[in-house]
Design a protein around this motif. Structure first.
Motif, PDB file in Angstrom:
ATOM      1  N   ASP A   1       7.596   0.714   8.357  1.00 51.70           N
ATOM      2  CA  ASP A   1       8.141   0.554   9.880  1.00 51.70           C
ATOM      3  C   ASP A   1       9.435  -0.423   9.878  1.00 51.70           C
ATOM      4  O   ASP A   1       9.512  -1.370  10.053  1.00 51.70           O
TER       5      ASP A   1
ATOM      6  N   TYR B   1       7.692  -4.226   6.802  1.00 46.44           N
ATOM      7  CA  TYR B   1       6.607  -4.731   5.840  1.00 46.44           C
ATOM      8  C   TYR B   1       7.083  -4.586   4.489  1.00 46.44           C
ATOM      9  O   TYR B   1       7.485  -3.441   4.124  1.00 46.44           O
TER      10      TYR B   1
ATOM     11  N   VAL C   1       5.988  -4.201   0.413  1.00 49.90           N
ATOM     12  CA  VAL C   1       4.846  -4.068  -0.132  1.00 49.90           C
ATOM     13  C   VAL C   1       4.751  -4.905  -1.446  1.00 49.90           C
ATOM     14  O   VAL C   1       5.908  -4.926  -2.241  1.00 49.90           O
TER      15      VAL C   1
ATOM     16  N   THR D   1       1.186  -6.506   2.056  1.00 50.22           N
ATOM     17  CA  THR D   1       2.540  -6.997   2.313  1.00 50.22           C
ATOM     18  C   THR D   1       2.672  -7.961   3.079  1.00 50.22           C
ATOM     19  O   THR D   1       2.096  -8.670   3.618  1.00 50.22           O
TER      20      THR D   1
ATOM     21  N   ASP E   1       4.837  -9.197   6.181  1.00 50.36           N
ATOM     22  CA  ASP E   1       5.366  -8.880   7.611  1.00 50.36           C
ATOM     23  C   ASP E   1       6.546  -9.869   7.906  1.00 50.36           C
ATOM     24  O   ASP E   1       6.304 -11.116   7.989  1.00 50.36           O
TER      25      ASP E   1
ATOM     26  N   LEU F   1      -1.996  -3.585   4.546  1.00 49.41           N
ATOM     27  CA  LEU F   1      -1.251  -2.261   5.066  1.00 49.41           C
ATOM     28  C   LEU F   1      -2.149  -1.096   4.594  1.00 49.41           C
ATOM     29  O   LEU F   1      -2.394  -0.863   3.273  1.00 49.41           O
ATOM     30  N   LYS F   2      -2.929  -0.504   5.604  1.00 47.86           N
ATOM     31  CA  LYS F   2      -3.582   0.547   5.207  1.00 47.86           C
ATOM     32  C   LYS F   2      -3.060   2.076   5.353  1.00 47.86           C
ATOM     33  O   LYS F   2      -2.430   2.232   6.547  1.00 47.86           O
ATOM     34  N   ILE F   3      -2.744   3.033   4.277  1.00 48.61           N
ATOM     35  CA  ILE F   3      -1.656   4.192   4.413  1.00 48.61           C
ATOM     36  C   ILE F   3      -2.991   5.189   4.228  1.00 48.61           C
ATOM     37  O   ILE F   3      -3.433   5.484   3.218  1.00 48.61           O
TER      38      ILE F   3
ATOM     39  N   HIS G   1      -0.149  -0.468  14.259  1.00 49.47           N
ATOM     40  CA  HIS G   1      -0.086   0.822  13.659  1.00 49.47           C
ATOM     41  C   HIS G   1       1.079   1.300  13.832  1.00 49.47           C
ATOM     42  O   HIS G   1       1.973   1.207  14.857  1.00 49.47           O
TER      43      HIS G   1
ATOM     44  N   HIS H   1       4.302   7.007   8.982  1.00 51.75           N
ATOM     45  CA  HIS H   1       5.403   6.544   7.958  1.00 51.75           C
ATOM     46  C   HIS H   1       5.367   8.214   7.375  1.00 51.75           C
ATOM     47  O   HIS H   1       4.482   8.785   6.997  1.00 51.75           O
TER      48      HIS H   1
ATOM     49  N   CYS I   1      -0.285   4.639   9.548  1.00 50.41           N
ATOM     50  CA  CYS I   1      -0.369   3.236   8.779  1.00 50.41           C
ATOM     51  C   CYS I   1      -1.151   2.248   9.928  1.00 50.41           C
ATOM     52  O   CYS I   1      -0.676   2.337  10.828  1.00 50.41           O
TER      53      CYS I   1
ATOM     54  N   THR J   1      -2.267  -1.973   9.966  1.00 48.84           N
ATOM     55  CA  THR J   1      -1.959  -3.227   9.405  1.00 48.84           C
ATOM     56  C   THR J   1      -3.423  -4.084   9.971  1.00 48.84           C
ATOM     57  O   THR J   1      -3.907  -4.177  10.986  1.00 48.84           O
TER      58      THR J   1
END
Ligand code: ADP
Ligand code: MG
Length: 471
Positions: free
Chosen positions: A43, A47, A49, A64, A66, A75-77, A117, A120, A129, A131
């Motif tokens: 983003d 964020y 990782v 992550t 922020d 963070l869900k990818i 959200h 990416h 993505c 969060t």
């Protein structure tokens, strides 16, 4: 039956395995997981990782920082294929509804809330993505801590009450069916987690900040980091063999992949892309580092456990009429197995299966195929052994009812049933003291009602005396 195992709506092969495995390295492919390196930014750099928190069949989840709020988020990818991004868009809509509907409700705090959200773009495609607040281990990992011998009853009661509160909120106030309740999808909330993470991730952050930009970071270097569960040395011989085989295949694929990436890079032109694509030669999978309460506080913290329902990735609105297959096998309700219409009562069945498992450490139903019957036959047989009678609604009302039941409502492919009572299973097999076995069985049975119209709702279950005994 769909032949691919990775369709977002295909549950035909989705089983809970109770294993320590990480995501399949082969799912790092076009349309699959996004290859993430520690130190990657998302983003527009917001964020950073720091670690891997976990994974599911649809996504990987990362701890992550922020940088905008100077706090940690999960963070869900999501995988990149259309079917996953479509369902992620739906997940976001549902999560927004959950967030807005009634923050004052008791159940609100027992559902993991969406923070942000975004999209990416990576080598495997465009990923949705999301969060979330950082949560701790799942109930599956909590069960492991008790060596699958069952979690102490007073803790299970606390968990059950909160899950039912969360579910009552989803069902009655939001009009949402979760459809995939299971121990992996209920996460433990950790008090003061931000203070802990600030100290705990300081070194990783320093290391990341010290590294020159775009340096190739070794994904495997994280294997030695604290709490890694997939330490290469600790895995079994057979798994090593399988991994080696997979890695060989992967290396062959990489050659091809790099060519594809060059092509894709040209096509995408000046789209803003994470600069670490070319590190996506994933030869190892990063181990998950779940946070458990006892790392942060004492074992006593478990007496005050707080849990949240997560993963609305397969959830749906209650206003539709559905018959498609939902739920992970062991938590699947009979109406879903026979292909009848299902709605929020299906979640209640899963809750009962999950609570039984928390109490005993073992699945309530764990069907296997035999030479003369399939898994669904065995599943229905196991259910019938416990519940004895099956309503007409299921023997004739489902799309597949005729495959399983004869005209007299008896199972076609399995004739010999060993009837047993739930209290006896708890007492005889799992050595639960008779009084506790009786009480737990009285609590669970209304949620295992075969006739959906008679099955107890979350609201009704919250009045159960079994829960009121919570300390
Ligand atoms: P999927 O839809 O792919 O199953 P989930 O939302 O279930 O994805 O997330 C996968 C795993 O990631 C979870 O089982 C859990 O281990 C971890 N996870 C998910 N959300 C969080 C969170 N907010 N905090 C910590 N870990 C999380
Ligand atoms: Mg999940």
């Amino acid at each position: 039956m769909p032949k691919e195992d990775d369709s977002a709506s295909d549950y035909s092969d989705n089983e809970s395995s109770h294993s320590d495995e990480e995501e399949d390295i082969e799912d790092y492919k076009k349309g699959g997981y996004h290859p993430v390196n520690i130190g990657d930014r998302f983003d527009n750099g917001r964020y950073i990782v720091l670690r891997k928190l976990g994974w599911g069949h649809f996504s990987t989840v990362w701890l992550t920082l922020d940088t905008l709020t100077d706090s940690h988020v999960a963070l869900k990818i999501v995988k990149a294929a259309n079917r996953y991004t479509d369902s992620a868009l739906e997940e976001i809509k549902l999560l927004e509804c959950v967030k807005k509907t009634n923050p004052e409700s008791k159940g609100w705090q027992h559902v993991a809330q969406l923070l942000n959200h975004f999209w990416h773009q990576g080598p495997n495609g465009k990923h949705a993505c999301m969060t979330f607040e950082v949560l701790g281990e799942s109930l599956l990992s909590l069960m492991k801590r008790y060596n699958y011998k069952g979690i102490p009853q007073h803790i299970v009661k606390r968990i059950a009450k909160q899950v039912l509160e969360g579910l009552d909120y989803l069902h009655r106030e939001c009009g949402i069916v979760h459809t995939d309740l299971k121990p992996e999808n209920v996460l433990v909330w950790i008090p003061n987690i931000e203070d802990y993470l600030k100290t705990d991730t300081a070194d990783i952050l320093k290391e990341i900040n010290a590294a020159p930009p775009n340096i190739e970071r070794r994904r495997s270097s994280t294997a030695s980091w604290k709490d890694g569960v997939a330490d290469v040395d600790s895995i079994s011989k057979s798994k090593k063999k399988r991994l080696k085989k997979k890695m060989k295949k992967k290396n062959e694929a990489i050659q091809q992949n790099n060519e594809d990436e060059d092509e894709l890079e040209d096509t995408l032109g000046n789209l803003k892309i994470n600069t670490q694509w070319n590190n996506s030669n994933t030869s190892t999978v990063i181990p998950s580092c779940t946070l458990d309460i006892t790392t942060i506080g004492s074992e006593k913290e478990l007496d005050n456990i707080v849990v949240k329902i997560a993963d609305l990735g397969n959830a749906c609105w209650m206003d539709g009429e559905y018959t498609h297959v939902i739920q992970t096998r062991q938590y699947r309700s009979p109406e879903v197995i026979v292909g009848a219409k299902w709605t929020n009562e299906a979640d209640m069945w899963s809750v009962a299966c999950m609570i039984f498992e928390l109490l005993t450490g073992e699945f309530l139903f764990d069907p296997r195929a035999g030479s003369k019957y399939n898994k669904d036959d065995d599943h229905l047989a196991q259910i019938l052994e416990l519940m004895r009678t099956v309503p007409k609604l299921l023997t004739t009302g489902g799309e597949y009812s005729r495959d399983f039941f004869d005209r007299s409502g008896k199972l076609k492919h399995i004739k010999k049933l060993r009837y047993r009572r739930l209290r006896d299973v708890l007492h005889d097999t799992f050595l639960v003291p008779p009084e506790d076995a009786d009480a737990a069985s009285v609590f669970l049975l209304p949620m295992l009602e075969m006739d959906m119209s008679k099955r107890a709702s979350a609201q009704q279950m919250l009045k159960s005396p079994w829960l009121q005994e919570t300390t």
